[in-house]
Design a protein around this motif. Structure first.
Motif, PDB file in Angstrom:
ATOM      1  N   VAL A  90       0.824  -1.208   0.000  1.00  0.00           N
ATOM      2  CA  VAL A  90       0.000   0.000   0.000  1.00  0.00           C
ATOM      3  C   VAL A  90       0.859   1.260   0.000  1.00  0.00           C
ATOM      4  CG1 VAL A  90      -1.690   1.333   1.326  1.00  0.00           C
ATOM      5  CG2 VAL A  90      -1.977  -1.132   1.074  1.00  0.00           C
ATOM      6  N   THR A  91       1.922   1.244   0.800  1.00  0.00           N
ATOM      7  CA  THR A  91       2.754   2.443   0.945  1.00  0.00           C
ATOM      8  C   THR A  91       3.909   2.499  -0.042  1.00  0.00           C
ATOM      9  OG1 THR A  91       4.188   1.374   2.578  1.00  0.00           O
ATOM     10  CG2 THR A  91       2.259   2.561   3.413  1.00  0.00           C
ATOM     11  N   GLU A  92       4.270   1.328  -0.617  1.00  0.00           N
ATOM     12  CA  GLU A  92       5.435   1.202  -1.498  1.00  0.00           C
ATOM     13  C   GLU A  92       6.737   1.518  -0.757  1.00  0.00           C
ATOM     14  OE1 GLU A  92       4.886   3.295  -5.170  1.00  0.00           O
ATOM     15  OE2 GLU A  92       3.126   2.111  -5.716  1.00  0.00           O
ATOM     16  N   LEU A  93       6.734   1.283   0.542  1.00  0.00           N
ATOM     17  CA  LEU A  93       7.952   1.394   1.331  1.00  0.00           C
ATOM     18  C   LEU A  93       8.604   0.012   1.434  1.00  0.00           C
ATOM     19  CD1 LEU A  93       6.569   3.600   4.264  1.00  0.00           C
ATOM     20  CD2 LEU A  93       8.062   4.376   2.402  1.00  0.00           C
ATOM     21  N   SER A  94       9.909  -0.005   1.662  1.00  0.00           N
ATOM     22  CA  SER A  94      10.615  -1.274   1.782  1.00  0.00           C
ATOM     23  C   SER A  94      10.275  -1.960   3.101  1.00  0.00           C
ATOM     24  CB  SER A  94      12.132  -1.047   1.703  1.00  0.00           C
ATOM     25  OG  SER A  94      12.587  -0.367   2.873  1.00  0.00           O
ATOM     26  N   ARG A  95      10.537  -3.266   3.161  1.00  0.00           N
ATOM     27  CA  ARG A  95      10.274  -4.008   4.399  1.00  0.00           C
ATOM     28  C   ARG A  95      11.132  -3.474   5.546  1.00  0.00           C
ATOM     29  NH1 ARG A  95       9.437 -10.461   3.102  1.00  0.00           N
ATOM     30  NH2 ARG A  95       7.869 -10.235   1.450  1.00  0.00           N
ATOM     31  N   ALA A  96      12.360  -3.112   5.230  1.00  0.00           N
ATOM     32  CA  ALA A  96      13.248  -2.590   6.272  1.00  0.00           C
ATOM     33  C   ALA A  96      12.725  -1.269   6.828  1.00  0.00           C
ATOM     34  CB  ALA A  96      14.652  -2.407   5.704  1.00  0.00           C
ATOM     35  N   THR A  97      12.248  -0.404   5.934  1.00  0.00           N
ATOM     36  CA  THR A  97      11.689   0.880   6.375  1.00  0.00           C
ATOM     37  C   THR A  97      10.425   0.670   7.192  1.00  0.00           C
ATOM     38  OG1 THR A  97      12.615   2.001   4.449  1.00  0.00           O
ATOM     39  CG2 THR A  97      10.820   3.121   5.603  1.00  0.00           C
ATOM     40  N   ILE A  98       9.574  -0.226   6.730  1.00  0.00           N
ATOM     41  CA  ILE A  98       8.353  -0.549   7.477  1.00  0.00           C
ATOM     42  C   ILE A  98       8.703  -1.028   8.874  1.00  0.00           C
ATOM     43  CG2 ILE A  98       6.434  -2.187   7.646  1.00  0.00           C
ATOM     44  CD1 ILE A  98       5.768  -0.121   5.638  1.00  0.00           C
ATOM     45  N   SER A  99       9.664  -1.936   8.963  1.00  0.00           N
ATOM     46  CA  SER A  99      10.021  -2.530  10.257  1.00  0.00           C
ATOM     47  C   SER A  99      10.538  -1.477  11.237  1.00  0.00           C
ATOM     48  CB  SER A  99      11.081  -3.615  10.047  1.00  0.00           C
ATOM     49  OG  SER A  99      11.447  -4.195  11.279  1.00  0.00           O
ATOM     50  N   SER A 100      11.476  -0.647  10.785  1.00  0.00           N
ATOM     51  CA  SER A 100      12.070   0.340  11.695  1.00  0.00           C
ATOM     52  C   SER A 100      11.066   1.424  12.065  1.00  0.00           C
ATOM     53  CB  SER A 100      13.309   0.967  11.054  1.00  0.00           C
ATOM     54  OG  SER A 100      12.985   1.639   9.850  1.00  0.00           O
ATOM     55  N   THR A 101      10.259   1.847  11.102  1.00  0.00           N
ATOM     56  CA  THR A 101       9.294   2.919  11.363  1.00  0.00           C
ATOM     57  C   THR A 101       8.182   2.444  12.288  1.00  0.00           C
ATOM     58  OG1 THR A 101       9.755   3.827   9.164  1.00  0.00           O
ATOM     59  CG2 THR A 101       7.805   4.654  10.297  1.00  0.00           C
TER      60      THR A 101
END
Length: 401
Positions: free
Chosen positions: A34-45
């Motif tokens: 949905v956001t087109e963010l990476s898994r790493a970015t999702i995890s840290s955020t």
């Protein structure tokens, strides 16, 4: 796709909060799509947002059984945001959390028809509610207002039932409040609320039609509000149904507004009563037969009780709406129609007749699968829809830091 705000340096926190607010709880894998963010970015955020008590993990049991999946959702009540709906000279002021839960609601009568007076009545109550509220309030305000609204400029171009034209309602409220304000037509606001939180939440393509002192529609394609070039898409009340009909306040002849609204119901009932149809429940309601005191709610109540005159009046009005709905069905092919506003909310006869006529006059292949519902959010829906419209357009994580 959720577009990050320029004011949020990376946009990740804004994107995640917007995704969870608009689409509800979802697992991390769906959030990356949905956001087109990476898994790493999702995890840290997400870790940061959980630490700040803005997002929480929850177990959602899969329909096929097995181990429950872990989903993410916004924490209820973490922040508050305010909006108001103007209808029949009354503001409905609401305070909500980011999930659309109602945290506070109050009614504010407006003593004058002047826009300046209406704004002043509202501002005083906003200040009092905000001062006494024990949650952090996001400094942005949503306005659900009558009439044709230019949503890009925040101007009510015309509201014939109020006698307003070219009223810069956003600027007036922002100046007094010191917060950004966003304005939208009240029926489109209510439609957005029903689409997100109410009777339309299970449909991707739906039409909301609000009927009260006027008529307007909110058109939702793939759950997104269709605004048109400046926000005027959905002015259903001003389509022509009788080319040689009487003059509408908008200047056209024979508009739907003249046949299917509360004023139209009142006018037709008075006409029939004055013509001598005195065997009606309505003829005994008013002392001295003062028919100017007759209201649409009285006609609607009598119609649902089977009163012959009232049924005749309501069916006449609802049939015109049914024709308009059939045209919408043939043009837009929705999955569902949601009928809201004061008339559908209090008159089953009106809803049933409008639905029947819509089915009779639309193409069978298009109307066969359509579901017609009445709105479920009631008077708070306009304020809720307006603030969600504002959040959709302008929310940034910087607002809640």
């Amino acid at each position: 796709m959720i577009i990050p705000s320029k004011s949020d340096q990376k946009g990740s926190k804004t994107s995640i909060i917007q995704a969870l607010r608009m689409h509800g709880s979802m697992p991390r894998i769906q959030l990356t799509k949905v956001t087109e963010l990476s898994r790493a970015t999702i995890s840290s955020t997400i870790s940061e947002l959980i630490e700040w008590n803005l997002v929480q993990e929850t177990e959602k049991a899969p329909s096929t059984g097995g181990r429950p999946a872990i989903s993410l959702e916004l924490v209820p009540g973490s922040h508050a945001i305010m909006g108001a709906d103007l209808d029949n000279q009354v503001w409905t002021l609401g305070v909500f959390d980011l999930l659309g839960n109602v945290m506070h609601m109050t009614k504010i009568p407006v003593s004058s028809s002047r826009p300046e007076a209406a704004v002043q009545e509202l501002i005083g109550h906003i200040a009092n509610v905000a001062k006494d509220f024990n949650k952090e309030i996001i400094r942005m305000f949503g306005l659900s207002v009558p009439g044709l609204v230019d949503t890009g400029k925040g101007i009510i171009k015309s509201a014939s039932d109020l006698g307003w034209s070219n009223v810069n309602i956003e600027e007036m409220v922002s100046k007094e409040l010191g917060w950004p304000a966003v304005a939208i037509n009240r029926h489109r606001a209510r439609g957005l609320a029903e689409c997100r939180f109410g009777a339309g939440r299970d449909y991707r393509h739906m039409i909301y039609v609000g009927v009260g002192s006027g008529i307007a529609a909110g058109i939702f394609n793939d759950r997104q509000l269709v605004s048109g070039s400046f926000g005027g898409a959905g002015e259903l009340g001003h389509i022509t149904l009788e080319p040689d009909g009487p003059v509408c306040p908008c200047g056209n002849n024979g508009c739907l507004h003249l046949y299917a609204t509360a004023p139209a119901i009142e006018q037709e009932a008075r006409r029939l009563l004055r013509a001598g149809m005195n065997d009606s429940l309505l003829s005994h309601v008013y002392p001295g037969n003062d028919l100017q005191l007759l209201h649409a709610r009285d006609v609607c109540t009598a119609a649902d009780q089977g009163d012959e005159l009232a049924v005749r009046v309501v069916n006449h009005a609802a049939s015109y709406l049914g024709i308009a709905l059939a045209n919408l069905v043939n043009l837009l092919n929705p999955e569902a129609i949601i009928l809201g506003g004061s008339i559908p909310g209090m008159c089953n006869t009106y809803v049933q007749t409008a639905t029947k006529v819509m089915q009779q006059r639309s193409m069978m292949a298009l109307s066969a699968g359509i579901t017609v519902h009445t709105a479920v959010l009631g008077e708070i829906g306009g304020a809720l829809g307006a603030i969600n419209f504002a959040l959709d357009r302008h929310f940034s994580f910087t607002m809640i830091q």
